[in-house]
Design an enzyme around this catalytic site. Structure first.
Site: not given
Ligand code: AMP
Length: 125
Positions: A97, A106, A110
């Protein structure tokens, strides 16, 4: 809150904290340029996140600024993580994303690896 993928890198984001070891993660793989761990809120039976170790907000930032070695190493790491998890034969989906319309949450690049069941249509309808 959705990320503005054009913003400067903020080293207080949650994945920067994971890379620094300030908060825990369920690590799967690590090399010079990449780190992989289980998503905390899995959306599929297998839901892995692969992140570059460098400070990049998004795929846009990474593809524009990262070195060829980082880009090659990161692409190989994503493939290796999926391969070593046994996902090649059943299949998997990659997702990165980028910015508000994608709902990036985030602000550290990723790549999601989703697998473990038929994943359905590419996008919600
Ligand atoms: P996005 O919407 O593509 O930015 O995805 C962010 C992802 O990060 C989501 O699937 C969350 O569940 C994951 N996430 C957020 N905090 C953590 C964390 N501390 N450890 C592992 N995954 C996380």
């Amino acid at each position: 809150m959705a990320v503005d993928a054009t913003q400067p890198y903020d080293d207080q984001n949650v994945f920067a904290k994971i890379l620094r070891g300030e908060i825990p993660s369920k690590k799967i793989y690590e090399d010079d340029v990449a780190f992989a761990f289980h998503d905390i809120n899995p959306q599929a039976p297998t839901h892995i996140l692969v992140i570059p170790k460098g400070a990049y907000v998004s795929w846009d930032d990474f593809s524009a600024r990262a070195s060829d070695a980082e880009i090659a190493g990161f692409a190989r790491a994503v493939g290796r993580v999926a391969r070593e998890a046994g996902l090649v034969e059943p299949g998997y989906r990659l997702l990165a994303n980028t910015g508000p319309d994608s709902h990036q949450e985030v602000a550290h690049l990723h790549v999601h690896i989703f697998a473990g069941k038929p994943l359905g249509p590419m996008l919600a309808r």
